[in-house]
Design a protein around this motif. Structure first.
Motif, PDB file in Angstrom:
ATOM      1  N   ILE A 124       0.273   6.354  -1.564  1.00 56.17           N
ATOM      2  CA  ILE A 124       1.182   5.980  -2.649  1.00 56.17           C
ATOM      3  C   ILE A 124       2.576   5.813  -2.058  1.00 56.17           C
ATOM      4  N   ILE A 125       3.137   4.611  -2.191  1.00 53.61           N
ATOM      5  CA  ILE A 125       4.447   4.303  -1.626  1.00 53.61           C
ATOM      6  C   ILE A 125       5.415   3.990  -2.760  1.00 53.61           C
ATOM      7  N   ASN A 126       6.469   4.785  -2.880  1.00 50.39           N
ATOM      8  CA  ASN A 126       7.533   4.512  -3.846  1.00 50.39           C
ATOM      9  C   ASN A 126       8.714   3.883  -3.117  1.00 50.39           C
ATOM     10  N   TYR A 127       9.261   2.803  -3.681  1.00 49.01           N
ATOM     11  CA  TYR A 127      10.337   2.081  -3.006  1.00 49.01           C
ATOM     12  C   TYR A 127      11.387   1.617  -4.013  1.00 49.01           C
ATOM     13  N   THR A 128      12.544   1.206  -3.490  1.00 48.63           N
ATOM     14  CA  THR A 128      13.627   0.667  -4.317  1.00 48.63           C
ATOM     15  C   THR A 128      14.108  -0.643  -3.703  1.00 48.63           C
ATOM     16  N   LEU A 129      14.219  -1.676  -4.558  1.00 48.37           N
ATOM     17  CA  LEU A 129      14.771  -2.960  -4.114  1.00 48.37           C
ATOM     18  C   LEU A 129      16.294  -2.863  -4.026  1.00 48.37           C
ATOM     19  N   GLU A 130      16.916  -3.822  -3.356  1.00 42.73           N
ATOM     20  CA  GLU A 130      18.361  -3.794  -3.168  1.00 42.73           C
ATOM     21  C   GLU A 130      19.110  -3.844  -4.507  1.00 42.73           C
ATOM     22  N   ASN A 131      18.504  -4.469  -5.527  1.00 40.53           N
ATOM     23  CA  ASN A 131      19.149  -4.553  -6.845  1.00 40.53           C
ATOM     24  C   ASN A 131      18.928  -3.291  -7.685  1.00 40.53           C
ATOM     25  N   GLY A 132      18.279  -2.267  -7.115  1.00 41.86           N
ATOM     26  CA  GLY A 132      18.096  -0.997  -7.797  1.00 41.86           C
ATOM     27  C   GLY A 132      16.777  -0.851  -8.528  1.00 41.86           C
ATOM     28  N   ILE A 133      16.006  -1.923  -8.630  1.00 43.90           N
ATOM     29  CA  ILE A 133      14.709  -1.845  -9.300  1.00 43.90           C
ATOM     30  C   ILE A 133      13.724  -1.049  -8.440  1.00 43.90           C
ATOM     31  N   LYS A 134      13.065  -0.096  -9.087  1.00 46.06           N
ATOM     32  CA  LYS A 134      12.127   0.755  -8.366  1.00 46.06           C
ATOM     33  C   LYS A 134      10.698   0.252  -8.542  1.00 46.06           C
ATOM     34  N   GLY A 135       9.863   0.510  -7.550  1.00 45.14           N
ATOM     35  CA  GLY A 135       8.472   0.080  -7.617  1.00 45.14           C
ATOM     36  C   GLY A 135       7.558   1.063  -6.928  1.00 45.14           C
ATOM     37  N   GLU A 136       6.258   0.852  -7.130  1.00 45.18           N
ATOM     38  CA  GLU A 136       5.253   1.714  -6.519  1.00 45.18           C
ATOM     39  C   GLU A 136       4.054   0.885  -6.100  1.00 45.18           C
ATOM     40  N   ARG A 137       3.505   1.215  -4.951  1.00 46.09           N
ATOM     41  CA  ARG A 137       2.277   0.587  -4.467  1.00 46.09           C
ATOM     42  C   ARG A 137       1.257   1.666  -4.135  1.00 46.09           C
ATOM     43  N   LYS A 138      -0.013   1.362  -4.419  1.00 50.20           N
ATOM     44  CA  LYS A 138      -1.114   2.252  -4.064  1.00 50.20           C
ATOM     45  C   LYS A 138      -2.118   1.484  -3.231  1.00 50.20           C
ATOM     46  N   TYR A 139      -2.601   2.106  -2.173  1.00 50.45           N
ATOM     47  CA  TYR A 139      -3.567   1.462  -1.296  1.00 50.45           C
ATOM     48  C   TYR A 139      -4.717   2.405  -0.983  1.00 50.45           C
ATOM     49  N   ASN A 140      -5.913   1.850  -0.957  1.00 48.14           N
ATOM     50  CA  ASN A 140      -7.081   2.534  -0.426  1.00 48.14           C
ATOM     51  C   ASN A 140      -7.166   2.200   1.051  1.00 48.14           C
ATOM     52  N   VAL A 141      -7.171   3.206   1.919  1.00 53.41           N
ATOM     53  CA  VAL A 141      -7.156   2.973   3.367  1.00 53.41           C
ATOM     54  C   VAL A 141      -8.448   3.506   3.977  1.00 53.41           C
ATOM     55  N   ASP A 142      -9.158   2.652   4.698  1.00 53.87           N
ATOM     56  CA  ASP A 142     -10.397   3.034   5.366  1.00 53.87           C
ATOM     57  C   ASP A 142     -10.064   3.899   6.582  1.00 53.87           C
ATOM     58  N   ILE A 143     -10.601   5.118   6.619  1.00 53.15           N
ATOM     59  CA  ILE A 143     -10.292   6.048   7.706  1.00 53.15           C
ATOM     60  C   ILE A 143     -10.790   5.532   9.051  1.00 53.15           C
ATOM     61  N   ALA A 144     -11.945   4.863   9.062  1.00 56.34           N
ATOM     62  CA  ALA A 144     -12.546   4.427  10.325  1.00 56.34           C
ATOM     63  C   ALA A 144     -11.860   3.212  10.924  1.00 56.34           C
ATOM     64  N   THR A 145     -11.409   2.269  10.061  1.00 54.91           N
ATOM     65  CA  THR A 145     -10.920   0.987  10.577  1.00 54.91           C
ATOM     66  C   THR A 145      -9.460   0.698  10.305  1.00 54.91           C
ATOM     67  N   GLY A 146      -8.880   1.322   9.270  1.00 58.28           N
ATOM     68  CA  GLY A 146      -7.510   0.999   8.886  1.00 58.28           C
ATOM     69  C   GLY A 146      -7.402  -0.129   7.893  1.00 58.28           C
ATOM     70  N   ALA A 147      -8.537  -0.732   7.540  1.00 61.18           N
ATOM     71  CA  ALA A 147      -8.506  -1.789   6.524  1.00 61.18           C
ATOM     72  C   ALA A 147      -8.074  -1.177   5.193  1.00 61.18           C
ATOM     73  N   PHE A 148      -7.277  -1.919   4.433  1.00 60.03           N
ATOM     74  CA  PHE A 148      -6.769  -1.370   3.179  1.00 60.03           C
ATOM     75  C   PHE A 148      -6.869  -2.387   2.049  1.00 60.03           C
ATOM     76  N   THR A 149      -6.949  -1.874   0.842  1.00 63.34           N
ATOM     77  CA  THR A 149      -6.965  -2.726  -0.347  1.00 63.34           C
ATOM     78  C   THR A 149      -5.971  -2.152  -1.343  1.00 63.34           C
ATOM     79  N   LYS A 150      -5.291  -3.036  -2.044  1.00 65.90           N
ATOM     80  CA  LYS A 150      -4.308  -2.620  -3.058  1.00 65.90           C
ATOM     81  C   LYS A 150      -5.043  -2.165  -4.308  1.00 65.90           C
ATOM     82  N   ILE A 151      -4.629  -1.051  -4.861  1.00 70.04           N
ATOM     83  CA  ILE A 151      -5.259  -0.499  -6.070  1.00 70.04           C
ATOM     84  C   ILE A 151      -4.442  -0.903  -7.296  1.00 70.04           C
TER      85      ILE A 151
END
Length: 308
Positions: free
Chosen positions: A281-308
């Motif tokens: 889970i990644i929480n971030y802020t844009l330069e204009n102050g708008i906040k956002g969040e991203r969630k990713y499923n990350v494969d432990i064996a390969t590093g492949a990820f998909t957005k949730i």
């Protein structure tokens, strides 16, 4: 004459009653908390007990608080949930050594009386618990208090499994500083040296075994252990690294390339969800102050990820 004696007797009874009430009042005053620490003890039902409490500390899980004290030279620890104030841990299995001998070098051995103790970085896992115990002395006229000893304890129930000594007066060696939970029953202990301004991390398990030691590593919440030696963390991309050796197992593509390059990462957290994946889970802020969040499923064996 009898009336005078009766009056005198009543006066004496009144004086004695007044003194008795005064003594009782004084005793009642003595039982009332007079410091912030005593008020905290009273809040958790520990004031006016047979234990001489000396210090308190939040646990590694900050929803908990632990108090340490002594009955004679026996260490007493009581832990509570901070919100409900229910007791979650009690320990009284250790007899403390209040006198330490320190080799000052050049054939000089000095004796130090530990006047009080304090605990920190208490980590509870199942029925096992680890904590750092500091001993303090005030026998040096240059200081009100000075660290005399610093030991890591691993205990199970009321039995001490392991005691690891890190430093004592004079503080020229590494001393235990921070405990961070690791994989399953393992935990990391940061040791720090004021003299060299260096730190290192040591990996222990609750059975009292030290598995490895590393210098100059970072330990934070932006990573998740997947076994005793390896972890996954995020730094522009996902990486699986061997914490013991420092080697990178794999590195993924960058997941935030569709966002502006000047975003500010505010917080990164990982969670275990399935055997073969972790969630980031990644929480971030844009330069204009708008906040956002991203969630990713990350494969432990390969590093492949998909957005949730």
């Amino acid at each position: 004459m009898k009336i005078k004696r009766l009056i005198l007797g009543l006066l004496l009874v009144g004086i004695m009653t007044s003194c008795s009430d005064s003594d009782s009042s004084e005793k009642d005053v003595e039982k009332m908390p007079s410091t912030a620490f005593e008020e905290l003890l009273a809040d958790f039902g520990l004031f006016n007990t047979s234990v001489k409490y000396e210090s308190y500390s939040l646990g590694v899980d900050t929803n908990t608080v632990y108090f340490n004290g002594r009955v004679k030279d026996k260490l007493i620890i009581n832990g509570f949930n901070r919100k409900s104030k229910t007791n979650i841990y009690s320990y009284e299995g250790l007899v403390l050594d209040t006198i330490i001998d320190v080799d000052e070098g050049y054939g000089v051995i000095s004796n130090h009386q530990i006047t009080n103790f304090s605990i920190n970085s208490i980590h509870k896992y199942g029925d096992d618990c680890s904590f750092i115990l500091w001993g303090w002395t005030s026998d040096d006229p240059r200081w009100a208090q000075k660290a005399a000893s610093c030991d890591l304890y691993i205990v199970s129930g009321q039995m001490t499994k392991t005691k690891v000594t890190s430093s004592s007066i004079p503080q020229k060696e590494y001393y235990f500083n921070i405990v961070s939970p690791w994989f399953e029953n393992a935990f990391m202990v940061q040791t720090y040296c004021d003299f060299d301004i260096k730190s290192k991390w040591r990996c222990f398990t609750m059975d009292g075994v030290e598995h490895y030691e590393v210098d100059g590593r970072y330990m934070g919440n932006d990573r998740i252990p997947i076994n005793l030696e390896e972890c996954i963390y995020f730094s522009s991309s996902f990486k699986r690294v061997n914490y013991k050796t420092g080697k990178t197992i794999w590195e993924s593509e960058e997941p935030l390339t569709d966002l502006p390059a000047d975003i500010r990462i505010d917080k990164v957290e990982f969670e275990h969800t399935e055997t073969d994946f972790v969630v980031c889970i990644i929480n971030y802020t844009l330069e204009n102050g708008i906040k956002g969040e991203r969630k990713y499923n990350v494969d432990i064996a390969t590093g492949a990820f998909t957005k949730i």
